[in-house]
Enzyme design. Structure first.
Site, PDB file in Angstrom:
ATOM      1  N   ARG A  29       0.849  -1.187   0.000  1.00  0.00           N
ATOM      2  CA  ARG A  29       0.000   0.000   0.000  1.00  0.00           C
ATOM      3  C   ARG A  29       0.886   1.239   0.000  1.00  0.00           C
ATOM      4  O   ARG A  29       1.965   1.249   0.611  1.00  0.00           O
ATOM      5  CB  ARG A  29      -0.914   0.040   1.236  1.00  0.00           C
ATOM      6  CG  ARG A  29      -2.088  -0.918   1.188  1.00  0.00           C
ATOM      7  CD  ARG A  29      -3.131  -0.517   0.134  1.00  0.00           C
ATOM      8  NE  ARG A  29      -4.306  -1.372   0.150  1.00  0.00           N
ATOM      9  CZ  ARG A  29      -4.516  -2.395  -0.697  1.00  0.00           C
ATOM     10  NH1 ARG A  29      -3.640  -2.698  -1.624  1.00  0.00           N
ATOM     11  NH2 ARG A  29      -5.637  -3.101  -0.619  1.00  0.00           N
ATOM     12  N   HIS A  42      -1.962  -0.100  -9.885  1.00  0.00           N
ATOM     13  CA  HIS A  42      -2.540  -1.014  -8.888  1.00  0.00           C
ATOM     14  C   HIS A  42      -3.059  -2.288  -9.564  1.00  0.00           C
ATOM     15  O   HIS A  42      -4.243  -2.630  -9.472  1.00  0.00           O
ATOM     16  CB  HIS A  42      -3.658  -0.326  -8.096  1.00  0.00           C
ATOM     17  CG  HIS A  42      -3.942  -0.996  -6.791  1.00  0.00           C
ATOM     18  ND1 HIS A  42      -4.269  -0.319  -5.643  1.00  0.00           N
ATOM     19  CD2 HIS A  42      -3.945  -2.309  -6.447  1.00  0.00           C
ATOM     20  CE1 HIS A  42      -4.463  -1.175  -4.653  1.00  0.00           C
ATOM     21  NE2 HIS A  42      -4.273  -2.401  -5.130  1.00  0.00           N
TER      22      HIS A  42
END
Ligand code: NDP
Ligand code: OXD
Length: 308
Positions: free
Chosen positions: A223, A271
Site C-alpha cells: 500500500r 494497482h
C-alpha cells in the site's frame, strides 16, 4: 434460499454468474433488494456508502480485496459481522509474478539498458549473480511468504520481516519492530507487502532507506501509505536509491501532476500487481460461506484490533 449480494464492482455480473455455479442452493443477487428479507452474505470491493448498513440480517462480509483498510476505515461493517479478506491462489500467483518481474528487471539492468538504447549506447553493466543481491521482503503473509520463497528459488539472498515469527523456505526471517533495522540493513532490494495499518504507515522513511545498500531498488506492491514519498524521491535524487517500482500510492488513481509520473527511475503501474480473478476467487469465497453454514470460522477473518 440464503442470499449472497455481489456488490460494488464493475464485473459484479461475472462474479455473480460464477457464484450461481459454486453455490447453486443460494440466491445470488447484484442489487440491494427492497423486500426487507435477510441478506446474510455480502461480497464487496469498495462498497457504496451506506450499502452494508442497509442489508438486513448481514452475517458475513466477503472482501474481494486482500487489503481491507478501506472497509475498516469506512466504519460501515456492522459490529460483530466478520470480514473475510481475499486470499486465493490467483492473487498469490499475480503478486509473485509482479514482484519477480520488477526485481529481475532491476537485477539484470533491463531498465537501465532500455534508457541506454535511446542513445544507442552499447555499454555493458557489471552483471551480478542473484545470490550476490540481498532482497528484504516486508511482510511474510499470504503474499509476502510465497514472494520471498520464489525470490529465494531464483537464487537471491532473501530476508523476510513480519510482526510475529514466520518460517519461509530458504529465507532468513525476522519478526518484530526491534528486528527491522537488521532485516533491511545492506539490502539491495526492498519489497513492501505489508497491509496498511496504523503500525505500517510511513514505515519506509529516510532513516530506513538509508539502511539499504547504496543504489538500492524499492518495490511497493503493498500500500502507498507505507512510504514517505518525499523521502523516497529525495533518496532517488541523491543516489541512495537507483530506482523504484510502485503499484500503489497514497492517492489512486495517481494524480496527473504527481512527480512519480515523470521519473525515468520509477516504474509506475496502476494497482495491478495482483488483481482478484473470478476464476480463482469465487471458489474461495463459496468455501467460506459453506464453512460459515457449518458453524466453522472461515479462514482469513480480519482481526480488527490488528487492522489486517
Ligand atoms: P497477510 O495479512 O497475509 O500478511 C501481512 C504480513 O504483514 C504478515 O506477515 C504480517 O505479520 C505482516 N505485518 C503486518 N503488520 C506488521 C507490522 N506492524 N510489523 C511487521 N509485520 C507486519 O496479507 P497479504 O500477504 O495477503 O497481503 C498484504 C497486503 O498486500 C494487503 O494488505 C494489501 O495491502 C496488499 N495487496 C496489494 C495488491 C496489489 O495489487 N498491489 C493485491 C493484494 C494485496 P504476521 O505474519 O506476523 O501477521
Ligand atoms: C487487494 C488489492 O488488496 O488488490 O486485494 O490491492
Amino acid at each position: 434460499m440464503k442470499r449472497v449480494l455481489v456488490a460494488a464492482r464493475a464485473d459484479a455480473d461475472a462474479f455473480a454468474a460464477e457464484f450461481r455455479v459454486a453455490l447453486p442452493d443460494h440466491e445470488i443477487i447484484t442489487n440491494v433488494p427492497d423486500d426487507g428479507l435477510p441478506v446474510p452474505y455480502a461480497v464487496v470491493g469498495r462498497p457504496l456508502p451506506g450499502l452494508l448498513a442497509a442489508l438486513p440480517g448481514l452475517e458475513l462480509v466477503l472482501s474481494l480485496n486482500a487489503g481491507v483498510e478501506h472497509l475498516i476505515a469506512s466504519g460501515e461493517v456492522p459490529a460483530g459481522v466478520p470480514i473475510v479478506r481475499m486470499v486465493d491462489p490467483g492473487l498469490v500467483d499475480g503478486m509473485v509474478e509482479w514482484v519477480a518481474a520488477q526485481v529481475l528487471a532491476w537485477h539484470r539492468n533491463l531498465i537501465a539498458y532500455r534508457r541506454k538504447q535511446d542513445a544507442r549506447a552499447w555499454e555493458p553493466a557489471a552483471e551480478k549473480l542473484a545470490h550476490e543481491r540481498i532482497v528484504t521482503v516486508l511482510g511474510a503473509g499470504a503474499l509476502g511468504g510465497p514472494v520471498a520463497a520464489m525470490l529465494a528459488t531464483i537464487g537471491f539472498t532473501v530476508r523476510a520481516w513480519s510482526r510475529t515469527p514466520r518460517a519461509v523456505p530458504g529465507v532468513a526471517t525476522f519478526a518484530g519492530r526491534e528486528t527491522l533495522a537488521e532485516a533491511v540493513s545492506g539490502a539491495d532490494v526492498l519489497v513492501n507487502l505489508l497491509p496498511a495499518t496504523a503500525d505500517t504507515v510511513d514505515l519506509i522513511d529516510r532513516a530506513l532507506l538509508d539502511r539499504l545498500a547504496r543504489g538500492a531498488f524499492v518495490v511497493n506492491g503493498g500500500r502507498g501509505t507505507a512510504i514517505v514519498d518525499k523521502d523516497l524521491i529525495a533518496a532517488l535524487d541523491d543516489g541512495q536509491l537507483s530506482g523504484a517500482a510502485l503499484d500503489v500510492f497514497h492517492t489512486e488513481p495517481l494524480p496527473a501532476d504527481d512527480p512519480y509520473w515523470l521519473r525515468e527511475d520509477v516504474l509506475v503501474s496502476p494497482h495491478v500487481a495482483a488483481p482478484t480473478h473470478v476464476s480463482t476467487a469465487v471458489g474461495v469465497m463459496a468455501d467460506s460461506v459453506r464453512r460459515w453454514e457449518r458453524s466453522e470460522t472461515p479462514p482469513n477473518v480480519v482481526d480488527l484490533d490488528r487492522g489486517y
